[in-house]
Design an enzyme around this catalytic site. Structure first.
Site, PDB file in Angstrom:
ATOM      1  N   LYS A  75       0.798  -1.202   0.103  1.00 50.80           N
ATOM      2  CA  LYS A  75      -0.061  -0.099   0.076  1.00 50.80           C
ATOM      3  C   LYS A  75       0.865   1.332  -0.035  1.00 50.80           C
ATOM      4  O   LYS A  75       1.774   1.125   0.539  1.00 50.80           O
ATOM      5  CB  LYS A  75      -0.816  -0.086   1.318  1.00 50.80           C
ATOM      6  CG  LYS A  75      -1.829   1.032   1.431  1.00 50.80           C
ATOM      7  CD  LYS A  75      -2.678   0.847   2.608  1.00 50.80           C
ATOM      8  CE  LYS A  75      -3.937   1.933   2.810  1.00 50.80           C
ATOM      9  NZ  LYS A  75      -4.428   1.729   3.943  1.00 50.80           N
ATOM     10  N   SER A 150      -9.547   1.855   3.300  1.00 46.48           N
ATOM     11  CA  SER A 150      -8.439   2.469   2.486  1.00 46.48           C
ATOM     12  C   SER A 150      -7.698   1.812   1.407  1.00 46.48           C
ATOM     13  O   SER A 150      -6.670   2.160   0.978  1.00 46.48           O
ATOM     14  CB  SER A 150      -7.936   3.695   3.013  1.00 46.48           C
ATOM     15  OG  SER A 150      -7.141   3.084   4.247  1.00 46.48           O
ATOM     16  N   SER A 174      -9.446  -0.426   7.600  1.00 45.75           N
ATOM     17  CA  SER A 174      -9.050  -0.335   6.265  1.00 45.75           C
ATOM     18  C   SER A 174      -8.165  -1.563   5.568  1.00 45.75           C
ATOM     19  O   SER A 174      -7.893  -1.480   4.505  1.00 45.75           O
ATOM     20  CB  SER A 174      -8.170   0.968   6.232  1.00 45.75           C
ATOM     21  OG  SER A 174      -8.679   2.167   6.252  1.00 45.75           O
TER      22      SER A 174
END
Lengths: 479, 84
Positions: A75, A150, A174
């Site tokens: 990420k 996210s 997330s």
């Protein structure tokens, strides 16, 4: 056998080379990512180089560790040295990471092969990846729907088999929520079990790094590699890697002597009917395997989301105060001249941060400001302790909790962007684990009639990560 | 929430925002604050606020010199690579 172990066997049995493996993954990326858009940055050359080094080792007859030669994605709020790390934001658009996060260091030492950075909601703020300053990632199961957020890019990458595993971060759900939306395993470790050094901070008392994988076995392998006390992160600590023998068997294949609780406050009216019925099916399977399941109560559940939406923005407003847009973002369109440094900060931050980020910074500034601090922030900190105490109490009755991960299946792109509150409600089942620091995992358990993934959440006591993984594995095998 | 309050918050946060967006922020904020207001009803008597995510201990290390950092001495100064 999980994907990682399968690949490892193939490598040591000379059924495939690491170079071929990495090539194959890049082929899938080239095929699918133009539609899914999970990746922001790809590192093909370096990956192939690292892969050939692993191949040389194998050819020389050297033994290789389980993660050697296995490709992974990261990420974009986790620093990988020499690669752009943007946190999904324009204000860091040109930032090239100056060091490796500890988790990356550990994965590199384990021989895993970094293949690219994945798209997040900006500064990890969001539940759909629609808040990325660059583009929205799509759900691999339905390109008109969100992958969750996210860590949407990471979840989508694993779901679409563009990577064997990926790293994400979980502050309010997330990792688990996108894992549920994309039908993959997502583990949020206990707070402090994984070093946050090199993770771009969002809310320092809530942030945790964790893996996305196809199976629970894989999640355990990655977690084992990335976890551990780190002198660079004084909130990190070691945890026992032995599952609790009081309620878990030493060997796989035996029935655990565990008690599982179903907190009634999670099985509410608004829960999607298909999710509810699929979870009930799984619960029945567990019951039929002689595991005790009982209803429990966590009365402060409804307070968790408002508590989170005070504490998190407060910490956000503090953590994002450092960004001035001077070094790492493209210069703002200087239509109106900058009159002072103060002015420069205003304009760079106003332009460099997206709407959701600005919203949360303002909210955080408000709850921390004089006159409101006690009523909001301090109150939320008290509620936080209440929630922690409640969980501790319930874990005296049961060993684990099972809940839905999300109240709905993946929603359509654009469906929730006009009402921030409705977006926040996607995290209603996940935030409690962040507030209390508990480990929690999303297990994919099936699909809706429209072939959208359904996830189930398992929560364990603090530092029970390896026990949690064991029980998750047991349930996974029942599916 | 009125604009003077929003302006003050934006000033504290060093965020420049267009006037039309200010109204949106004010509305969003009001909505969110209304939502979190429900915390006032939660009984927290006797509970201390919880700071941070762990159970608050100082993490200390042994007071010994890190050998890597003592090798840069030269004529009473520390020699380091150029920083700027």
């Amino acid at each position: 056998m999980g994907m990682i172990q399968e690949l490892h066997q193939k490598l040591i049995n000379h059924e495939i080379t690491a170079s071929q493996l990495v090539s194959d993954y890049f082929k899938v990326i080239e095929d699918k990512d133009k539609d899914i858009q999970a990746f922001l940055v790809l590192e093909k050359e370096k990956a192939l180089q690292s892969a050939s080094e692993v191949d040389n080792k194998i050819q020389r007859g050297e033994t290789i560790d389980i993660l050697e030669g296995i490709p992974y994605a990261v990420k974009d709020n986790i620093l990988v040295k020499g690669i752009k790390t943007t946190a999904g934001s324009k204000i860091l658009e040109n930032y090239v990471a100056s060091y490796n996060a500890t988790v990356i260091q550990k994965l590199n030492e384990a021989g895993a092969i970094f293949i690219g950075k994945t798209n997040p909601d900006e500064f990890a703020m969001g539940s759909s990846t629609e808040n990325s300053a660059f583009f929205t990632t799509k759900n691999p199961y339905d390109l008109t729907r969100v992958p969750g957020g996210s860590s949407g890019g990471s979840a989508a990458a694993v779901a679409a088999k563009m990577s064997s595993f990926a790293l994400g971060s979980d502050t309010g759900g997330s990792i688990r929520q996108p894992a549920a939306f994309c039908g993959v395993v997502g583990l949020k470790p206990s707070y402090g079990a994984v070093s946050r050094y090199g993770l771009i901070s969002m809310a320092s008392s809530l942030d945790v790094i964790g893996p996305f994988t196809e199976t629970v076995d894989d999640a355990e392998i990655v977690f084992r590699t990335i976890s551990g006390k780190d002198p660079m992160d004084s909130t990190s600590h070691n945890i026992s890697s032995i599952p609790d023998s009081r309620f878990l068997p030493a060997q796989a294949g035996q029935i655990p002597n565990s008690k599982i609780g179903l907190p009634k406050e999670y099985f509410i009216e608004g829960l999607d009917l298909e999710i509810r019925s699929r979870i009930e099916e799984v619960i029945n399977k567990i019951k039929n395997n002689s595991i005790t399941i009982k209803e429990v109560s966590l009365p402060s559940t409804t307070a968790a989301l408002p508590c989170y939406y005070i504490i998190m923005p407060a910490e956000v407003s503090s953590n994002l105060a450092r960004y001035d847009g001077i070094r790492y973002s493209p210069l703002s369109n200087l239509e109106s001249p900058i009159t002072s440094l103060h002015d420069l900060y205003f304009k760079n931050r106003g332009e460099g941060f997206g709407k959701e980020v600005r919203r949360r910074i303002v909210l955080g500034t408000y709850v921390l400001s004089k006159g409101y601090y006690d009523a909001y922030y301090k109150k939320a900190q008290r509620v936080r302790r209440l929630i922690v105490n409640e969980f501790q109490k319930v874990f005296e009755e049961v060993n684990f909790l099972i809940t839905p991960t999300t109240p709905t299946p993946p929603f359509k792109i654009g469906e929730k962007t006009s009402d921030p509150l409705s977006m926040y409600l996607s995290d209603i089942f996940t935030v409690s684990a962040n507030i209390s620091g508990l480990p929690a995992l999303n297990l994919p358990i099936g699909f809706t009639k429209e072939h959208l993934p359904i996830g189930l959440q398992i929560i364990g006591p603090y530092n029970s990560d390896y026990s949690l993984l064991q029980i998750a594995k047991f349930i996974e095998e029942l599916l | 929430m009125d604009f003077t309050e929003i302006d003050h918050l934006l000033d504290l946060a060093r965020l420049e925002v267009q006037p039309n967006e200010k109204e949106q922020i004010a509305q969003d904020l009001s909505k969110i604050l209304d939502y979190v207001e429900q915390l006032q009803k939660v009984d927290t008597t006797g509970l201390e606020p919880m700071n941070g995510g762990t159970f608050g201990e100082n993490v200390l290390r042994e007071d010994i010199i890190n050998p890597q950092k003592s090798n840069f001495k030269k004529e009473g100064y520390f020699e380091v690579p150029p920083i700027f």
